[in-house]
Design a protein around this motif. Sequence first.
Motif, PDB file in Angstrom:
ATOM      1  N   ILE A   1       0.858  -1.190   0.000  1.00  0.00           N
ATOM      2  CA  ILE A   1       0.000   0.000   0.000  1.00  0.00           C
ATOM      3  C   ILE A   1       0.892   1.237   0.000  1.00  0.00           C
ATOM      4  O   ILE A   1       2.096   1.164   0.273  1.00  0.00           O
ATOM      5  N   THR A   2       0.265   2.378  -0.296  1.00  0.00           N
ATOM      6  CA  THR A   2       0.979   3.656  -0.267  1.00  0.00           C
ATOM      7  C   THR A   2       0.414   4.500   0.864  1.00  0.00           C
ATOM      8  O   THR A   2      -0.791   4.776   0.898  1.00  0.00           O
ATOM      9  N   LEU A   3       1.265   4.899   1.792  1.00  0.00           N
ATOM     10  CA  LEU A   3       0.846   5.683   2.953  1.00  0.00           C
ATOM     11  C   LEU A   3       0.753   7.169   2.586  1.00  0.00           C
ATOM     12  O   LEU A   3       1.256   7.597   1.546  1.00  0.00           O
ATOM     13  N   PRO A   4       0.118   7.982   3.443  1.00  0.00           N
ATOM     14  CA  PRO A   4      -0.090   9.397   3.097  1.00  0.00           C
ATOM     15  C   PRO A   4       1.174  10.172   2.766  1.00  0.00           C
ATOM     16  O   PRO A   4       1.124  11.119   1.985  1.00  0.00           O
ATOM     17  N   LYS A   5       2.305   9.787   3.354  1.00  0.00           N
ATOM     18  CA  LYS A   5       3.552  10.501   3.054  1.00  0.00           C
ATOM     19  C   LYS A   5       4.398   9.798   2.003  1.00  0.00           C
ATOM     20  O   LYS A   5       5.560  10.152   1.797  1.00  0.00           O
ATOM     21  N   GLY A   6       3.824   8.794   1.317  1.00  0.00           N
ATOM     22  CA  GLY A   6       4.498   8.183   0.182  1.00  0.00           C
ATOM     23  C   GLY A   6       5.224   6.886   0.457  1.00  0.00           C
ATOM     24  O   GLY A   6       5.675   6.228  -0.496  1.00  0.00           O
ATOM     25  N   GLN A   7       5.385   6.476   1.713  1.00  0.00           N
ATOM     26  CA  GLN A   7       6.036   5.198   1.982  1.00  0.00           C
ATOM     27  C   GLN A   7       5.176   4.056   1.423  1.00  0.00           C
ATOM     28  O   GLN A   7       3.948   4.154   1.380  1.00  0.00           O
ATOM     29  N   GLN A   8       5.831   2.977   1.024  1.00  0.00           N
ATOM     30  CA  GLN A   8       5.124   1.849   0.418  1.00  0.00           C
ATOM     31  C   GLN A   8       5.491   0.536   1.113  1.00  0.00           C
ATOM     32  O   GLN A   8       6.233  -0.289   0.581  1.00  0.00           O
ATOM     33  N   PRO A   9       4.967   0.322   2.320  1.00  0.00           N
ATOM     34  CA  PRO A   9       5.234  -0.940   3.009  1.00  0.00           C
ATOM     35  C   PRO A   9       4.447  -2.079   2.388  1.00  0.00           C
ATOM     36  O   PRO A   9       3.395  -1.884   1.773  1.00  0.00           O
ATOM     37  N   ALA A  10       4.971  -3.295   2.564  1.00  0.00           N
ATOM     38  CA  ALA A  10       4.282  -4.511   2.128  1.00  0.00           C
ATOM     39  C   ALA A  10       3.915  -5.325   3.350  1.00  0.00           C
ATOM     40  O   ALA A  10       4.682  -5.412   4.311  1.00  0.00           O
ATOM     41  N   PHE A  11       2.741  -5.918   3.325  1.00  0.00           N
ATOM     42  CA  PHE A  11       2.204  -6.660   4.468  1.00  0.00           C
ATOM     43  C   PHE A  11       1.909  -8.098   4.072  1.00  0.00           C
ATOM     44  O   PHE A  11       1.236  -8.356   3.066  1.00  0.00           O
ATOM     45  N   ALA A  12       2.413  -9.040   4.866  1.00  0.00           N
ATOM     46  CA  ALA A  12       2.060 -10.442   4.676  1.00  0.00           C
ATOM     47  C   ALA A  12       0.650 -10.675   5.183  1.00  0.00           C
ATOM     48  O   ALA A  12       0.219 -10.069   6.166  1.00  0.00           O
ATOM     49  N   LEU A  13      -0.087 -11.554   4.515  1.00  0.00           N
ATOM     50  CA  LEU A  13      -1.444 -11.879   4.939  1.00  0.00           C
ATOM     51  C   LEU A  13      -1.408 -13.024   5.945  1.00  0.00           C
ATOM     52  O   LEU A  13      -0.711 -14.011   5.752  1.00  0.00           O
ATOM     53  N   ALA A  14      -2.186 -12.881   7.013  1.00  0.00           N
ATOM     54  CA  ALA A  14      -2.278 -13.920   8.039  1.00  0.00           C
ATOM     55  C   ALA A  14      -3.567 -14.717   7.923  1.00  0.00           C
ATOM     56  O   ALA A  14      -3.715 -15.753   8.576  1.00  0.00           O
ATOM     57  N   ALA A  15      -4.504 -14.222   7.110  1.00  0.00           N
ATOM     58  CA  ALA A  15      -5.787 -14.922   6.936  1.00  0.00           C
ATOM     59  C   ALA A  15      -6.356 -14.572   5.572  1.00  0.00           C
ATOM     60  O   ALA A  15      -6.205 -13.433   5.102  1.00  0.00           O
ATOM     61  N   GLU A  16      -6.995 -15.554   4.925  1.00  0.00           N
ATOM     62  CA  GLU A  16      -7.629 -15.347   3.620  1.00  0.00           C
ATOM     63  C   GLU A  16      -8.893 -16.187   3.548  1.00  0.00           C
ATOM     64  O   GLU A  16      -8.936 -17.312   4.045  1.00  0.00           O
ATOM     65  N   LEU A  17      -9.939 -15.637   2.924  1.00  0.00           N
ATOM     66  CA  LEU A  17     -11.160 -16.396   2.665  1.00  0.00           C
ATOM     67  C   LEU A  17     -11.873 -15.762   1.483  1.00  0.00           C
ATOM     68  O   LEU A  17     -12.087 -14.544   1.456  1.00  0.00           O
ATOM     69  N   LEU A  18     -12.231 -16.573   0.500  1.00  0.00           N
ATOM     70  CA  LEU A  18     -12.963 -16.106  -0.668  1.00  0.00           C
ATOM     71  C   LEU A  18     -14.134 -17.051  -0.886  1.00  0.00           C
ATOM     72  O   LEU A  18     -13.949 -18.209  -1.279  1.00  0.00           O
ATOM     73  N   ALA A  19     -15.352 -16.581  -0.585  1.00  0.00           N
ATOM     74  CA  ALA A  19     -16.521 -17.446  -0.687  1.00  0.00           C
ATOM     75  C   ALA A  19     -17.785 -16.616  -0.569  1.00  0.00           C
ATOM     76  O   ALA A  19     -17.794 -15.561   0.087  1.00  0.00           O
ATOM     77  N   ASP A  20     -18.849 -17.089  -1.215  1.00  0.00           N
ATOM     78  CA  ASP A  20     -20.186 -16.512  -1.064  1.00  0.00           C
ATOM     79  C   ASP A  20     -20.223 -15.018  -1.370  1.00  0.00           C
ATOM     80  O   ASP A  20     -20.881 -14.232  -0.673  1.00  0.00           O
ATOM     81  N   GLY A  21     -19.503 -14.611  -2.401  1.00  0.00           N
ATOM     82  CA  GLY A  21     -19.551 -13.215  -2.823  1.00  0.00           C
ATOM     83  C   GLY A  21     -18.833 -12.244  -1.929  1.00  0.00           C
ATOM     84  O   GLY A  21     -19.086 -11.033  -1.988  1.00  0.00           O
ATOM     85  N   ARG A  22     -17.947 -12.747  -1.105  1.00  0.00           N
ATOM     86  CA  ARG A  22     -17.177 -11.863  -0.234  1.00  0.00           C
ATOM     87  C   ARG A  22     -15.747 -12.374  -0.148  1.00  0.00           C
ATOM     88  O   ARG A  22     -15.476 -13.557  -0.375  1.00  0.00           O
ATOM     89  N   ALA A  23     -14.850 -11.452   0.188  1.00  0.00           N
ATOM     90  CA  ALA A  23     -13.447 -11.816   0.382  1.00  0.00           C
ATOM     91  C   ALA A  23     -12.980 -11.232   1.705  1.00  0.00           C
ATOM     92  O   ALA A  23     -13.319 -10.090   2.051  1.00  0.00           O
ATOM     93  N   MET A  24     -12.234 -12.019   2.463  1.00  0.00           N
ATOM     94  CA  MET A  24     -11.692 -11.569   3.747  1.00  0.00           C
ATOM     95  C   MET A  24     -10.187 -11.759   3.742  1.00  0.00           C
ATOM     96  O   MET A  24      -9.680 -12.805   3.342  1.00  0.00           O
ATOM     97  N   ALA A  25      -9.474 -10.725   4.155  1.00  0.00           N
ATOM     98  CA  ALA A  25      -8.025 -10.822   4.350  1.00  0.00           C
ATOM     99  C   ALA A  25      -7.688 -10.276   5.724  1.00  0.00           C
ATOM    100  O   ALA A  25      -8.349  -9.350   6.222  1.00  0.00           O
ATOM    101  N   GLY A  26      -6.671 -10.848   6.354  1.00  0.00           N
ATOM    102  CA  GLY A  26      -6.257 -10.415   7.688  1.00  0.00           C
ATOM    103  C   GLY A  26      -4.776 -10.115   7.746  1.00  0.00           C
ATOM    104  O   GLY A  26      -3.962 -10.795   7.104  1.00  0.00           O
ATOM    105  N   VAL A  27      -4.416  -9.090   8.508  1.00  0.00           N
ATOM    106  CA  VAL A  27      -3.029  -8.668   8.701  1.00  0.00           C
ATOM    107  C   VAL A  27      -2.770  -8.556  10.202  1.00  0.00           C
ATOM    108  O   VAL A  27      -3.588  -7.991  10.942  1.00  0.00           O
ATOM    109  N   VAL A  28      -1.651  -9.094  10.667  1.00  0.00           N
ATOM    110  CA  VAL A  28      -1.254  -8.960  12.069  1.00  0.00           C
ATOM    111  C   VAL A  28      -0.519  -7.642  12.255  1.00  0.00           C
ATOM    112  O   VAL A  28       0.450  -7.359  11.550  1.00  0.00           O
ATOM    113  N   LYS A  29      -0.985  -6.853  13.203  1.00  0.00           N
ATOM    114  CA  LYS A  29      -0.352  -5.558  13.431  1.00  0.00           C
ATOM    115  C   LYS A  29       0.992  -5.718  14.127  1.00  0.00           C
ATOM    116  O   LYS A  29       1.107  -6.415  15.140  1.00  0.00           O
ATOM    117  N   ASP A  30       2.001  -5.061  13.585  1.00  0.00           N
ATOM    118  CA  ASP A  30       3.317  -4.970  14.213  1.00  0.00           C
ATOM    119  C   ASP A  30       3.535  -3.519  14.597  1.00  0.00           C
ATOM    120  O   ASP A  30       3.637  -2.648  13.733  1.00  0.00           O
TER     121      ASP A  30
END
Length: 378
Positions: free
Chosen positions: A59-88
């Motif tokens: 993602i791109t943050l308001p001041k231009g930094q572009q961190p990358a985040f590993a996903l800790a959870a994923e689900l794609l079903a029934d017309g919805r998608a869920m992704a989870g990120v662990v906060k550090d």
Amino acid sequence: MAGETTGGQVAGGTPGGRAGQLKSSGLRHGWTTGACATAATTAAYTALLTGEFPDPVTITLPKGQQPAFALAAELLADGRAMAGVVKDAGDDPDVTHGALIRSTVRLGPPGSGVVFRAGPGVGTVTKAGLPIPVGEPAINPVPRQLMRDHIAEVAGRHGGAGDVVVEISVDHGEEIARSTWNPRLGILGGLSILGTTGIVVPYSCSAWIDSIRRGVDVARAAGRTHVAGCTGSTSEKVAVAVHGLPEDALLDMGDFAGAVLKYVKRHPVDRLTIAGGFAKLSKLAAGHLDLHSARSQVDKGYLASLARQGGASVELTAAVAAANTALEAIQLCSAAGVPLGDLVAAGARATALDVLRGAPVAVDVICIDRAGAIVGRA
């Protein structure tokens, strides 16, 4: 209370959502709940449109930094998608460090834009005075805009309309929120999704100061004309006992006397009570606005000079200057009938009035000992 901070110099994003290194301090910075929610939302909406989760997601943050985040959870079903990120949170003692922040995205009606919902562990605003209207999920304006921007970017890249319902949730968020100001501010059911830069700067204390400001805003919106800035729970109880103040008039000032005074100067109330331990308020009396032990010390020479002004003998003045602690100093003076507590309270009030600089705010000060007994007032 520890919490997210909202500014500072950083070296830039690091892969996998791991915290980066602060340029000046050597401490690791981290990511706000708002940045994590944005990363999770970006990944979920991408998966909803393409069938594939980007992992890591950048993602791109308001001041231009572009961190990358590993996903800790994923689900794609029934017309919805869920992704989870662990906060550090990096090296900051943030109560949300390690929390799993989830975003569930589904398509909304054409023309509906982005609609936010509070999932489990995210609070709902129930009191006026906050930057989000009553009844809305406690997702602050900057994270909302950041998510909208990334949804628009994903929609443009993959042919979506950008009309979505975004539900943000935080695992165990309601339990974690009990360690924050949220219940007192009228944010019920969980945490707030916060952040203005997306970056947590260790020990910058801006989250606590922001909570103080929101506390003043909520009190004013509720029509409170008298608030109390207290250094801790014991002084809160004393302020309530003395003045009969309701909970939403109590500000968890902690060590940040200056933050309370500067904000009340710009957003006045009729009356401000400052209540705290004798040692901390002796620092305020001596002119310190940050009362933390790492940034200001009890000046026993100053206490000795106050004692002398209060009628202490030469011998007692010397004993106060040589005292091991502030507690010993006031015990010596109390035994001799010297009103050191009142003199410290008067000094703290004078400092407060100097910071307020003519703002229409009446100020009183209550000094207590460790047991909660009042040892000085002004």
